[in-house]
Design a protein around this motif. Structure first.
Motif, PDB file in Angstrom:
ATOM      1  N   GLY A 173       0.873  -1.403   0.450  1.00 34.27           N
ATOM      2  CA  GLY A 173      -0.325   0.289   0.210  1.00 34.27           C
ATOM      3  C   GLY A 173       0.888   1.087  -0.149  1.00 34.27           C
ATOM      4  O   GLY A 173       2.253   1.264   0.099  1.00 34.27           O
ATOM      5  N   GLY A 174       0.028   1.865  -0.596  1.00 29.77           N
ATOM      6  CA  GLY A 174       0.374   3.284  -0.476  1.00 29.77           C
ATOM      7  C   GLY A 174       0.950   4.159  -1.916  1.00 29.77           C
ATOM      8  O   GLY A 174      -0.294   3.847  -3.094  1.00 29.77           O
ATOM      9  N   ASP A 175       2.003   4.833  -2.167  1.00 30.49           N
ATOM     10  CA  ASP A 175       2.903   5.359  -3.111  1.00 30.49           C
ATOM     11  C   ASP A 175       3.425   4.500  -4.470  1.00 30.49           C
ATOM     12  O   ASP A 175       4.384   4.924  -4.326  1.00 30.49           O
ATOM     13  N   LEU A 176       2.196   3.185  -4.943  1.00 34.34           N
ATOM     14  CA  LEU A 176       2.244   2.213  -5.519  1.00 34.34           C
ATOM     15  C   LEU A 176       3.171   2.678  -7.146  1.00 34.34           C
ATOM     16  O   LEU A 176       4.338   1.895  -7.828  1.00 34.34           O
ATOM     17  N   ALA A 177       2.929   3.933  -8.088  1.00 31.47           N
ATOM     18  CA  ALA A 177       3.177   4.856  -8.852  1.00 31.47           C
ATOM     19  C   ALA A 177       3.967   5.221  -8.485  1.00 31.47           C
ATOM     20  O   ALA A 177       5.455   4.892  -9.268  1.00 31.47           O
ATOM     21  N   SER A 201      -4.240   1.962  -2.677  1.00 30.67           N
ATOM     22  CA  SER A 201      -2.988   3.334  -2.773  1.00 30.67           C
ATOM     23  C   SER A 201      -5.013   3.298  -3.041  1.00 30.67           C
ATOM     24  O   SER A 201      -6.155   3.470  -3.746  1.00 30.67           O
ATOM     25  N   PRO A 202      -4.542   5.122  -3.402  1.00 36.84           N
ATOM     26  CA  PRO A 202      -5.675   6.027  -4.143  1.00 36.84           C
ATOM     27  C   PRO A 202      -5.096   5.387  -5.108  1.00 36.84           C
ATOM     28  O   PRO A 202      -4.701   5.327  -6.118  1.00 36.84           O
ATOM     29  N   LYS A 203      -6.678   5.601  -6.220  1.00 39.25           N
ATOM     30  CA  LYS A 203      -6.836   5.769  -7.768  1.00 39.25           C
ATOM     31  C   LYS A 203      -5.496   6.058  -8.632  1.00 39.25           C
ATOM     32  O   LYS A 203      -4.645   5.112  -9.015  1.00 39.25           O
ATOM     33  N   GLU A 204      -4.807   7.149  -8.256  1.00 39.58           N
ATOM     34  CA  GLU A 204      -4.204   8.047  -9.358  1.00 39.58           C
ATOM     35  C   GLU A 204      -3.095   7.687  -8.777  1.00 39.58           C
ATOM     36  O   GLU A 204      -1.778   7.472  -9.710  1.00 39.58           O
ATOM     37  N   LEU A 205      -2.145   6.783  -7.422  1.00 39.72           N
ATOM     38  CA  LEU A 205      -1.304   6.750  -7.034  1.00 39.72           C
ATOM     39  C   LEU A 205      -1.154   4.533  -7.456  1.00 39.72           C
ATOM     40  O   LEU A 205      -0.317   3.647  -6.446  1.00 39.72           O
ATOM     41  N   GLU A 253      -0.392  19.145  -8.288  1.00 39.88           N
ATOM     42  CA  GLU A 253      -0.693  17.723  -8.748  1.00 39.88           C
ATOM     43  C   GLU A 253      -0.040  17.028  -6.865  1.00 39.88           C
ATOM     44  O   GLU A 253      -1.056  16.252  -5.899  1.00 39.88           O
ATOM     45  N   LYS A 254       0.107  17.506  -6.947  1.00 42.27           N
ATOM     46  CA  LYS A 254       1.030  17.360  -5.462  1.00 42.27           C
ATOM     47  C   LYS A 254       0.209  17.164  -4.420  1.00 42.27           C
ATOM     48  O   LYS A 254       0.239  16.122  -3.366  1.00 42.27           O
ATOM     49  N   LEU A 255      -0.319  19.155  -4.388  1.00 44.41           N
ATOM     50  CA  LEU A 255      -1.332  18.510  -3.180  1.00 44.41           C
ATOM     51  C   LEU A 255      -2.141  18.280  -2.964  1.00 44.41           C
ATOM     52  O   LEU A 255      -2.284  17.771  -2.108  1.00 44.41           O
ATOM     53  N   GLU A 256      -3.098  17.548  -3.923  1.00 40.26           N
ATOM     54  CA  GLU A 256      -3.694  17.022  -4.251  1.00 40.26           C
ATOM     55  C   GLU A 256      -3.811  15.449  -3.549  1.00 40.26           C
ATOM     56  O   GLU A 256      -4.221  14.888  -2.818  1.00 40.26           O
ATOM     57  N   MET A 257      -2.091  14.899  -4.088  1.00 40.36           N
ATOM     58  CA  MET A 257      -1.951  13.865  -3.621  1.00 40.36           C
ATOM     59  C   MET A 257      -1.762  13.560  -2.644  1.00 40.36           C
ATOM     60  O   MET A 257      -1.923  12.683  -1.241  1.00 40.36           O
ATOM     61  N   GLN A 261      -3.787  11.149   0.603  1.00 41.98           N
ATOM     62  CA  GLN A 261      -2.550  10.182   1.127  1.00 41.98           C
ATOM     63  C   GLN A 261      -3.344   9.952   2.599  1.00 41.98           C
ATOM     64  O   GLN A 261      -3.231   9.048   3.317  1.00 41.98           O
ATOM     65  N   LYS A 262      -3.678  10.936   3.506  1.00 45.04           N
ATOM     66  CA  LYS A 262      -4.020  11.624   4.513  1.00 45.04           C
ATOM     67  C   LYS A 262      -5.217  10.381   5.140  1.00 45.04           C
ATOM     68  O   LYS A 262      -5.179   9.481   5.957  1.00 45.04           O
ATOM     69  N   LEU A 263      -5.455   9.371   3.648  1.00 40.60           N
ATOM     70  CA  LEU A 263      -6.722   8.691   4.043  1.00 40.60           C
ATOM     71  C   LEU A 263      -5.568   6.446   4.348  1.00 40.60           C
ATOM     72  O   LEU A 263      -6.653   6.110   3.761  1.00 40.60           O
TER      73      LEU A 263
END
Ligand code: NCD
Length: 347
Positions: A173-177, A201-205, A253-257, A261-263
């Motif tokens: 889990g986490g930022d897999l992208a 992960s969040p869908k984007e990551l 994008e960074k701020l959005e991620m 990521q907080k979840l």
């Protein structure tokens, strides 16, 4: 104490660029040696690797590192090699003047080192550098590409605890992208029978397509979810990693991620959801709560210190395994050329 050399291995340079370099037999030999090295380090016994240590090792790091660089350099030193290092190659080497990684590699090769440990900023640069080296290139992370020595120490840790590397349910889990450790780990663990993966992960990551298609082709089972609490009770191993905020070039994008990521933060409630027999790993570093980065943005922590004392939290043991495992990797890589039967590298 060194590896057997055969006619074929005598002539090949053992670069270690991707975690699919090692087959299962090589890995178990390396782990056996790593276990011996670990005991010797802890007992403060002298280590005689049997390697000829005449040629210094080069440690060339373009990106920040604490664990990988120190444990690699300690590994080299404990095996008897001297080490020449640059810890900020993107600032203090000629790479800052516009030199290509190929030219840098050729220059380093001219020094006649025993091996080059390299962490490069761009994915694929480890391979490019290796083409110009007549000694092993040990990849300490190439951008978003791979971090194969990290996955070796991850797997050594898993094997120490479960005594097997197969038949495991692995939550990643986490930022897999943008994370490279998870890519190497999944690639290597997918070779063992009956391992199953759950990517969180969040869908984007999410995990990138190249790794997923390798799993598809190999018929390895995996699923993806953005629901962390549903995933955690499933895993024998939960492997978490941070948002690689520094790799997201676009600030918006960074701020959005960071928000997304907080979840995906692991605290006491999340660990409570994990099976009692399971373990929680993390390649480290984790983000300290409240940390402000060099763009003035507050990052959020993905692994809270409140879980450190839970018996499932094994990430500091994991990180301590870096040194003996890297000794095993150096021994594997250099055995054919610097071992008792070895012929020195041909220029
Ligand atoms: C990792 C890396 O550099 O890829 N760290 C490490 O080597 N242990 C993970 C990370 O930076 O998030």
């Amino acid at each position: 104490m060194s590896f057997d050399t055969t006619e074929t291995t005598k002539n090949e340079i053992r670069h270690f660029i991707s975690s699919d370099t090692l087959d299962i037999a090589d890995r178990s030999k390396i782990f056996e040696k790593a276990g011996e090295f670990k005991s010797a380090i802890l007992a403060r016994h002298p280590i005689d690797s049997g390697l000829n240590t005449i040629d210094p090792m080069i440690s060339f790091f373009e990106e920040a590192s604490t664990r990988t660089r120190f444990s690699f350099e300690f590994a080299a030193l404990r095996l008897g090699f001297t080490v020449a290092t640059t810890e900020a190659g993107k600032v203090f080497s000629s790479r800052v003047k516009g030199e290509s990684i190929e030219d840098t590699a050729r220059t380093l090769n001219g020094l006649v080192p025993s091996a080059v440990i390299a962490r490069t900023e761009n994915e694929g640069d480890a391979e490019k550098a290796a083409r110009y080296l007549s000694v092993p290139l040990l990849n300490g992370g190439d951008g978003k590409g791979e971090h194969p020595t990290q996955s070796e120490l991850d797997m050594f840790t898993i094997q120490e605890i479960f005594t097997t590397l197969g038949g495991l349910k692995i939550v990643v889990g986490g930022d897999l992208a943008n994370g490279r450790t998870v890519r190497s780990l999944v690639r290597a663990m997918s070779r063992y029978p009956d391992n199953k993966f759950l990517f969180v992960s969040p869908k984007e990551l999410g995990m990138r397509e190249d790794i997923k298609s390798e799993l598809d082709i190999a018929g390895v089972k995996y699923e993806e979810t953005d629901n962390m609490m549903e995933a955690l009770p499933w895993g024998d191993v939960t492997y978490w990693c941070r948002l690689q905020a520094e790799r997201i070039k676009e600030r918006k994008e960074k701020l959005e991620m960071i928000e997304r990521q907080k979840l995906f933060a692991i605290g006491k409630d999340q660990v409570r959801a994990m099976p009692k027999h399971s373990i929680l790993l993390h390649p480290m570093p984790r983000v300290t709560p409240g940390f402000i980065d060099n763009q003035g943005d507050e990052l959020s922590s993905e692994l809270l210190p409140e879980v450190d004392n839970d018996p499932r939290a094994r990430y500091f043991d994991q990180s301590a395994n870096g040194q003996p495992v890297r000794m095993g990797i150096v021994d594997w890589a250099l055995g054919p050329i610097y071992g008792p039967e070895g012929e020195f590298p041909r220029a």
